[in-house]
Design a protein around this motif. Structure first.
Motif, short mmCIF file in Angstrom:
data_model
loop_
_atom_site.label_atom_id
_atom_site.label_comp_id
_atom_site.label_asym_id
_atom_site.label_seq_id
_atom_site.Cartn_x
_atom_site.Cartn_y
_atom_site.Cartn_z
N ASN B 2 0.87 -1.25 0.09
CA ASN B 2 0.02 0.19 0.09
C ASN B 2 0.87 1.15 0.01
O ASN B 2 2.00 1.22 0.67
CB ASN B 2 -0.96 -0.07 1.34
CG ASN B 2 -1.89 -1.14 1.16
OD1 ASN B 2 -2.68 -1.31 0.25
ND2 ASN B 2 -2.20 -1.83 2.20
N HIS B 4 1.15 5.68 0.46
CA HIS B 4 0.49 6.91 0.85
C HIS B 4 -0.20 7.68 -0.33
O HIS B 4 0.33 7.53 -1.48
CB HIS B 4 1.31 7.81 1.71
CG HIS B 4 1.54 7.26 2.87
ND1 HIS B 4 0.45 7.20 3.86
CD2 HIS B 4 2.86 6.81 3.52
CE1 HIS B 4 1.20 6.80 5.15
NE2 HIS B 4 2.49 6.48 4.98
N GLU B 5 -1.13 8.47 -0.11
CA GLU B 5 -1.59 9.44 -1.19
C GLU B 5 -0.55 10.25 -1.90
O GLU B 5 -0.56 10.20 -3.14
CB GLU B 5 -2.74 10.43 -0.57
CG GLU B 5 -3.22 11.47 -1.61
CD GLU B 5 -3.89 12.55 -1.00
OE1 GLU B 5 -4.14 12.77 0.17
OE2 GLU B 5 -4.41 13.26 -1.65
N GLN B 51 -1.63 11.86 6.15
CA GLN B 51 -1.14 10.63 5.24
C GLN B 51 -1.29 9.22 6.18
O GLN B 51 -0.24 9.18 6.94
CB GLN B 51 0.28 10.76 4.79
CG GLN B 51 0.41 11.96 3.86
CD GLN B 51 -0.62 11.82 2.56
OE1 GLN B 51 -0.39 11.16 1.66
NE2 GLN B 51 -1.92 12.41 2.68
N HIS B 53 -2.55 4.90 5.91
CA HIS B 53 -2.97 3.89 4.95
C HIS B 53 -4.39 3.34 5.30
O HIS B 53 -4.54 2.44 6.05
CB HIS B 53 -2.01 2.48 5.19
CG HIS B 53 -0.75 2.71 4.43
ND1 HIS B 53 0.06 1.59 4.42
CD2 HIS B 53 -0.21 3.82 3.78
CE1 HIS B 53 1.29 2.20 3.63
NE2 HIS B 53 0.88 3.43 3.34
N THR B 95 -9.93 2.51 10.05
CA THR B 95 -8.95 2.27 10.90
C THR B 95 -9.27 1.49 12.16
O THR B 95 -8.18 0.83 12.85
CB THR B 95 -8.12 3.60 11.47
OG1 THR B 95 -9.23 4.17 12.22
CG2 THR B 95 -7.66 4.53 10.32
N LYS B 224 -5.43 6.44 -4.60
CA LYS B 224 -5.03 5.21 -3.88
C LYS B 224 -4.27 4.30 -4.77
O LYS B 224 -5.15 3.84 -5.61
CB LYS B 224 -6.27 4.48 -3.16
CG LYS B 224 -5.97 3.68 -2.35
CD LYS B 224 -7.20 2.81 -1.74
CE LYS B 224 -6.91 1.82 -0.76
NZ LYS B 224 -8.22 1.13 -0.30
N GLN B 226 -2.38 0.34 -4.94
CA GLN B 226 -1.74 -0.51 -4.26
C GLN B 226 -0.89 -1.57 -5.37
O GLN B 226 -1.15 -1.74 -6.44
CB GLN B 226 -2.77 -1.72 -4.05
CG GLN B 226 -3.27 -1.36 -2.53
CD GLN B 226 -4.58 -2.32 -2.45
OE1 GLN B 226 -5.05 -3.13 -3.25
NE2 GLN B 226 -5.38 -2.12 -1.20
N ASP B 242 7.99 1.87 0.91
CA ASP B 242 7.28 0.99 1.77
C ASP B 242 7.43 1.66 3.29
O ASP B 242 8.66 2.17 3.83
CB ASP B 242 8.15 -0.31 2.07
CG ASP B 242 7.32 -1.35 2.73
OD1 ASP B 242 6.01 -1.25 2.90
OD2 ASP B 242 7.51 -2.44 3.30
N ASP B 243 6.07 1.75 3.97
CA ASP B 243 6.32 2.57 5.10
C ASP B 243 6.17 1.37 6.42
O ASP B 243 5.02 1.08 6.65
CB ASP B 243 5.13 3.71 5.21
CG ASP B 243 5.09 4.34 6.46
OD1 ASP B 243 5.91 4.39 7.44
OD2 ASP B 243 4.26 5.42 6.49
N GLU B 246 3.38 1.58 9.08
CA GLU B 246 2.06 1.23 9.04
C GLU B 246 1.92 -0.29 9.02
O GLU B 246 0.63 -0.69 8.98
CB GLU B 246 1.90 1.46 7.38
CG GLU B 246 1.46 2.81 7.01
CD GLU B 246 0.38 3.54 7.67
OE1 GLU B 246 -0.61 2.88 7.94
OE2 GLU B 246 0.03 4.92 7.88
#
Lengths: 292, 395
Positions: B2, B4-5, B51, B53, B95, B224, B226, B242-243, B246
């Protein structure tokens, strides 16, 4: 009779010289599978296991050894191209074991299968097993027993679990078919159900599914309308949370679609005997057989 | 994977797609904020977007201050809006009640929206090909639109060998009620979106909303994206996107050890080979009244070190009160598994109850290794009995 493969199946192994290819082709040979050739680009002219000739291309292998099925054990980056090569050569049955092929590669493969002579099993499949006749996959051979139950499944180890439970209870298998855990696959539940329905050796069918997509719901509809034989079913993922990928690329609940509850309800309504938990799969098949 | 925007928009901008100008802030210090606001000096308003996910940010609320996750504010109040987000927890429809902590804030130009639409491209499992989904009701959740007004939705299958065709894109424009130049611009936007979908190896691109403006722009207001995990080898540059914040830290560690791990909320840790069996093992625990703490597939070819790593990871979860190991050895040999478990149990001085069920290759040697270890492991052959036993042990 088994479905898709039998004693006369002449198997080509694509990726035979790799570590996985060597190991599993040996296991299949030891089981009695008639492997006639291997293909690895650049390794043409070699021999593996002292007797299997290796070719550079599938076309060459076909001209020299006339296989009618191919098992693919090549890394994910190259696997889709290997399937396309087998389709191009007109091989009627292709079993792709490789896990982790990019989805868009499989979309192209799926499109090329339309109108071709090839049936694809997988990818991300443990393969096909017709006990006593032919093993074309990576399943442990020793747990199988020749018999009358057909198994179709999206999962490898869960299929082994079902096979083991059947064998332990004295019930053998006609053929086990792993259709693969990816979102885009060649052969569907329905194709396999149809084949089992027409196969005189098969007297009962086990369907093993899991969360994600709607293939089990479609299969349930087909069972209700067309299947004359007793069916038992197990769906994995009752305890899985939504939105999380559970190992298999295809095992994910998206929004409210693809839940275990929806699949179980559909299969139950279609008359399938539902296994209450994974240790109940063999027993559920026996309950279904005894219903009549 | 995933995104972020702001990351999604950066990738999509490379395909010549039109979107509001934007800057991403990664920290809350006054210098960075002042610098980030420079491009907006001539603007009246600015849009401040948290920001994370998860969707539903606009309606989502921060637990600390009741502010929303997307705020349109006059330029002189931008700093205040940014401060209301950084480090705080945003709870949205997606969330869950625990929410997500905001570590990045995206500033964008505020544009004059005329109409809002919905567009997405994804792989449709039923049709086994990419599909474009469009709706004239932008800004709403597509699932809700599908229920309330199915006629407002168009779903077009795309032949992967031909790609999205202009005639298909035109159908979408008619649905949106666009004509003339705006329609032509929209066709180009849709064709570029499909190009991006293919080139990025995306599994989903969702633009909600896609908007038309009074100035005649067709603009991506939100995005969005993916990416297909299986295709990441073709795009090594994506690794930086990659974050890790998250994800559950245990999931990050498992990824590094090449293990398939998903953290759950129960108290019985599971260690299984094969994804299907791993999921079914969680199910059987639940069936007998227990709660699985995780999904863990060590894979068919796991090595001893991986088994040990798996053991360490499942024990990092403080909720875990017991362990259930379920192995159907095919390629994975039971003796190797048993040795890995014994080593790991020794090194962590395991105190928790551990039920182990093994079948398949070299199972007798494996059982002997467990027996000789002197550890209080509970080997049980029967899967149902094994599951019942671990459920009883943690009660």
């Amino acid at each position: 009779m088994s479905i898709f493969i039998d004693k006369n199946t002449r198997v080509l192994v694509q990726g035979i010289t790799g570590k996985t290819g060597l190991f599993h082709s040996k296991q299949c040979l030891d089981y009695g599978t008639n492997i006639v050739a291997g293909v690895t680009p650049g390794k043409g002219g070699q021999k593996v296991h002292d007797c299997i000739p290796v070719f550079n291309t599938v076309t060459e292998a076909c001209a020299a050894t006339h296989p009618n099925a191919s098992m693919i054990l090549v890394p994910p980056a190259l696997a889709a191209d290997s399937i396309l090569e087998a389709i191009d050569a007109g091989i009627p049955l292709v079993v792709c074991i490789t896990e982790g092929i990019p989805t868009q590669d499989m979309v192209t493969v799926k499109r090329k299968l339309q109108g071709s002579k090839t049936r694809l099993i997988g990818a991300n499949s443990p393969g096909l097993m017709a006990p006593g006749k032919c093993k074309m996959g990576i399943m442990p051979a020793s747990i199988h027993k020749e018999g009358s139950i057909g198994i179709v499944s999206r999962s490898g180890t869960l299929t082994y679990e079902a096979v083991w439970q059947l064998t332990e209870k004295g019930y053998g298998q006609s053929t086990t078919v792993g259709i693969g855990g990816d979102p885009i696959i060649g052969t569907t539940y329905i194709d396999v159900l149809k084949a089992f329905n027409e196969d005189p050796q098969t007297e009962g069918i086990i369907l093993i599914g899991e969360i994600g997509g709607s293939a089990e719901e479609l299969a349930a509809e087909y069972i209700r309308e067309h299947i004359k034989k007793p069916v038992a079913a197990f769906i994995g993922g009752c305890s899985a949370p939504a939105g999380k990928r559970m190992g298999h690329a295809g095992a994910i609940i998206s929004g409210t679609a693809g839940t275990a509850a929806s699949k179980i309800a559909a299969l139950k309504a279609a008359g399938a005997e539902i296994a209450q938990h994974p240790a109940d799969i063999g027993a559920a098949m026996i309950r279904a057989l005894n219903r009549k | 994977m995933n995104l972020h925007e702001y990351q999604a928009k950066q990738l999509l901008a490379n395909f010549g797609l039109d979107m509001p100008m934007g800057v991403c802030l990664e920290d809350n210090n006054p210098d960075s904020i002042a610098k980030a606001l420079v491009p907006f000096q001539t603007h009246e308003n600015v849009v401040v977007k948290a920001q994370i996910h998860a969707g539903g940010r606009g309606k989502g609320v921060f637990t600390e201050n009741g502010q929303h996750g997307v705020q349109v504010v006059p330029l002189n109040q931008a700093e205040q809006a940014i401060a209301s987000m950084f480090g705080n927890t945003l709870v949205t429809k997606q969330t869950g009640s625990e929410g997500k902590r905001v570590r990045k804030v995206y500033l964008t130009e505020a544009i004059s929206v005329e109409k809002e639409f919905y567009v997405s491209i994804l792989i449709d499992r039923t049709q086994q090909c990419p599909v474009l989904i469009a709706s004239s009701e932008g800004g709403c959740e597509i699932e809700e639109v599908a229920q309330k007004s199915p006629d407002a939705i168009l779903k077009l299958p795309i032949d992967p060998l031909l790609g999205l065709r202009p005639f298909q894109a035109r159908k979408v424009c008619y649905l949106f009620g666009l004509t003339d130049e705006l329609a032509q611009r929209c066709v180009q936007t849709l064709l570029k979106l499909y190009q991006a979908f293919v080139k990025l190896d995306a599994s989903l691109i969702e633009i909600n909303p896609l908007v038309s403006t009074k100035e005649g722009r067709i603009c991506l207001l939100d995005a969005k994206v993916q990416l297909d995990d299986n295709a990441l080898f073709r795009h090594p540059e994506y690794a930086a996107l990659d974050d890790p914040y998250e994800k559950d830290p245990k999931e990050v560690e498992a990824g590094e050890a090449k293990l398939n791990y998903v953290a759950l909320k129960g108290n019985i840790a599971c260690l299984v080979n094969g994804a299907g069996l791993a999921m079914a093992t969680m199910d059987i625990i639940q069936h007998f009244g227990g709660k699985p703490a995780n999904f863990l597939d060590v894979g068919g070819g796991a090595k001893q070190e991986q088994i040990e790593a798996a053991f360490r990871i499942i024990l990092k979860d403080p909720n875990v009160k017991g362990i259930f190991i379920n192995i159907f050895g095919g390629i994975l040999k039971c003796d190797m598994l048993a040795q890995g478990v014994v080593n790991a149990a020794h090194s962590v001085q395991l105190k928790l109850p551990l039920v182990i069920r093994m079948k398949g290759t070299n199972v007798e040697i494996g059982k002997q290794i467990l027996k000789d270890s002197g550890l209080p492991l509970i080997p049980i052959d029967d899967l149902a009995l094994a599951a019942q036993t671990i459920v009883d042990k943690v009660k």
